[in-house]
Design an enzyme around this catalytic site. Sequence first.
Site, PDB file in Angstrom:
ATOM      1  N   SER A   1      44.146  17.600  21.803  1.00 30.03           N
ATOM      2  CA  SER A   1      42.512  18.617  21.811  1.00 30.03           C
ATOM      3  C   SER A   1      43.358  19.977  21.739  1.00 30.03           C
ATOM      4  CB  SER A   1      41.911  18.413  22.366  1.00 30.03           C
ATOM      5  OG  SER A   1      40.557  18.557  23.151  1.00 30.03           O
ATOM      6  N   ALA A   2      42.898  21.133  20.849  1.00 34.49           N
ATOM      7  CA  ALA A   2      43.133  22.321  20.658  1.00 34.49           C
ATOM      8  C   ALA A   2      42.246  23.432  21.674  1.00 34.49           C
ATOM      9  CB  ALA A   2      42.631  22.933  19.646  1.00 34.49           C
ATOM     10  N   HIS A   3      41.413  23.106  22.275  1.00 34.12           N
ATOM     11  CA  HIS A   3      40.934  23.473  23.079  1.00 34.12           C
ATOM     12  C   HIS A   3      41.813  23.846  24.898  1.00 34.12           C
ATOM     13  CE1 HIS A   3      38.044  21.474  26.031  1.00 34.12           C
ATOM     14  NE2 HIS A   3      38.435  20.511  25.185  1.00 34.12           N
TER      15      HIS A   3
ATOM     16  N   THR B   1      37.909  12.675  22.841  1.00 35.21           N
ATOM     17  CA  THR B   1      37.577  11.601  23.279  1.00 35.21           C
ATOM     18  C   THR B   1      37.544  11.333  21.515  1.00 35.21           C
ATOM     19  OG1 THR B   1      36.288  13.534  24.891  1.00 35.21           O
ATOM     20  CG2 THR B   1      34.372  11.362  23.594  1.00 35.21           C
TER      21      THR B   1
ATOM     22  N   ASN C   1      44.814  15.094  33.845  1.00 37.30           N
ATOM     23  CA  ASN C   1      44.222  16.415  33.961  1.00 37.30           C
ATOM     24  C   ASN C   1      43.758  16.313  35.133  1.00 37.30           C
ATOM     25  OD1 ASN C   1      43.251  13.812  33.370  1.00 37.30           O
ATOM     26  ND2 ASN C   1      41.169  14.872  33.747  1.00 37.30           N
TER      27      ASN C   1
ATOM     28  N   THR D   1      33.579  16.707   6.577  1.00 34.40           N
ATOM     29  CA  THR D   1      34.251  17.887   5.983  1.00 34.40           C
ATOM     30  C   THR D   1      34.773  18.873   6.753  1.00 34.40           C
ATOM     31  OG1 THR D   1      32.315  18.588   5.142  1.00 34.40           O
ATOM     32  CG2 THR D   1      33.415  20.526   4.873  1.00 34.40           C
TER      33      THR D   1
ATOM     34  N   GLN E   1      46.736  16.711  28.113  1.00 39.75           N
ATOM     35  CA  GLN E   1      47.282  17.919  29.281  1.00 39.75           C
ATOM     36  C   GLN E   1      48.752  17.788  29.116  1.00 39.75           C
ATOM     37  OE1 GLN E   1      45.603  19.782  31.169  1.00 39.75           O
ATOM     38  NE2 GLN E   1      43.592  18.545  30.686  1.00 39.75           N
TER      39      GLN E   1
ATOM     40  N   CYS F   1      28.953  16.658  44.418  1.00 43.20           N
ATOM     41  CA  CYS F   1      27.611  16.690  45.413  1.00 43.20           C
ATOM     42  C   CYS F   1      26.154  16.292  44.943  1.00 43.20           C
ATOM     43  CB  CYS F   1      28.020  17.254  46.689  1.00 43.20           C
ATOM     44  SG  CYS F   1      27.223  18.178  47.764  1.00 43.20           S
TER      45      CYS F   1
HETATM   46  C1  LIG Z   1      43.072  14.109  29.261  1.00 47.68           C
HETATM   47  C2  LIG Z   1      41.818  14.342  29.088  1.00 47.68           C
HETATM   48  N1  LIG Z   1      41.659  13.354  27.877  1.00 47.68           N
HETATM   49  C3  LIG Z   1      40.986  13.637  26.563  1.00 47.68           C
HETATM   50  C4  LIG Z   1      39.823  15.011  27.428  1.00 47.68           C
HETATM   51  C5  LIG Z   1      38.885  15.627  25.885  1.00 47.68           C
HETATM   52  O1  LIG Z   1      39.276  16.157  25.710  1.00 47.68           O
HETATM   53  P1  LIG Z   1      37.734  17.175  24.277  1.00 47.68           P
HETATM   54  O2  LIG Z   1      37.244  17.679  25.330  1.00 47.68           O
HETATM   55  O3  LIG Z   1      38.631  17.208  23.047  1.00 47.68           O
HETATM   56  O4  LIG Z   1      36.828  16.295  23.711  1.00 47.68           O
HETATM   57  C6  LIG Z   1      40.523  15.813  27.878  1.00 47.68           C
HETATM   58  C7  LIG Z   1      39.415  17.277  28.390  1.00 47.68           C
HETATM   59  O5  LIG Z   1      38.624  17.243  29.722  1.00 47.68           O
HETATM   60  C8  LIG Z   1      41.189  15.898  29.217  1.00 47.68           C
HETATM   61  O6  LIG Z   1      41.394  16.065  30.366  1.00 47.68           O
END
Ligand SMILES: Cc1ncc(COP(=O)(O)O)c(C=O)c1O
Length: 402
Positions: free
Chosen positions: A201-203, A72, A153, A239, A181, A326
């Site tokens: 994004s690492a997660h 993000t 995504n 940091t 993705q 919903c």
């Molecule tokens: C295509 C895409 N872009 C950006 C993000 C945002 O990633 P982060 O959680 O590292 O901010 C996501 C995560 O949901 C994503 O799927």
Amino acid sequence: MQVYLDNNATTMCDPLVVEAMQPFFSELYGNPNSLHKFGTASHPAITKAIDQVYTAINAADADDIIFTSCATESNNWVLQSVFTDHIVNGDKNHIVTTEVEHPSVLSTCKFLEEQGVKVTYLPVNDQGIVEAHTVKSFITEKTALVSIMWASNETGMINPIGEIGEICKEKGVLFHSDAVQAVGKIPVDLQGVHVDFVSFSAHKFHGPKGIGALYIKDSQALSPLLHGGEQMDGRRSGTLNVPSIVGMGLAMELATKDLENTMAKIRAKRDYLEDELIKLSDTFVVGDRDNRTPNTILISIRGVEGEGMLWDLNNGQIGASTGSACASADLEANTVMLAIGADNELAHTGIRLSLSRFTTDEEIEYTINHFKEAVARLRAISSSFAKQAPTKGGEAQACEMH
Ligand SMILES: Cc1ncc(COP(=O)(O)O)c(C=O)c1O
């Protein structure tokens, strides 16, 4: 049994990654900007992590990788700094993106529109892909940036990044791609395509949460988003999050090592799951599976509202996802499904199943069985509601269940 099939939302941190991060919380905890040995002790690990990242994506230079707090931030950085550098302090006024980007791009574009920027939100075709000729036709001499995700995504569909990059190069327009993705699912070779900025994004690939990266081609000028202590050569202050940087480097190496083989295994499980689920009547999967990330299925079952399905899967200990929301009085359709031309009813029924390299055959079998039972249950409930209240719409009744 518990089955996690929401790996496009986030992934389990690989135990090897957790282990590699551990010493940087408890032993090597110095601030890398400090001059004493507590600080400098972490420098080799940071250098190694940068090497792991730039090797995994075949970037030309380690200096082109900057760690951020998440994708993000990376996406905001590109959009907001291109705005400052090329629109406020330049002669451009236009950004091109798509209707189906992640909210970190779409909401930032909406914010920039409020600052006077013209933004074009390109449509996607019935496969959920933005076509290169569409991109070309909307670029003008006032266009500062094209921002298009590498893979979706929601649907897993893969955009023609190579072709779009060539168009941007030819037109002299900056090109950003959100590759969140794509990494660890398909090859991301930054020397094989023309792209100026890429977000990670690492997660999303079994690394820790709260760490991302931005690739900036040839370390070209991009004003900092975060000002402060001048870390990362003044390009991104704050940091350094050393444990997470170490974790991201290793996670990226593990996710891209032997990619073809790992993905073939995931794809075999995904295809089997998909083949079984589409045997159900009135069932649709978005996009050609050969042009989709090999772990993703966005499936719609006519007459089975997505939130109800999610709730039933959750009761069966299966974690999946839906883009639709919903609320008691109002149902929101999956916007990506609407963008690809699904009718309103179908757009309320999307369920995304996303696998990982840790998904097992047993989990897939369990999911197939539970899914089929859930569809039968929900269809039975919705038809009994339909008999009781024939004037109401099917999907609204399904939602009223919870
Ligand atoms: C295509 C895409 N872009 C950006 C993000 C945002 O990633 P982060 O959680 O590292 O901010 C996501 C995560 O949901 C994503 O799927």
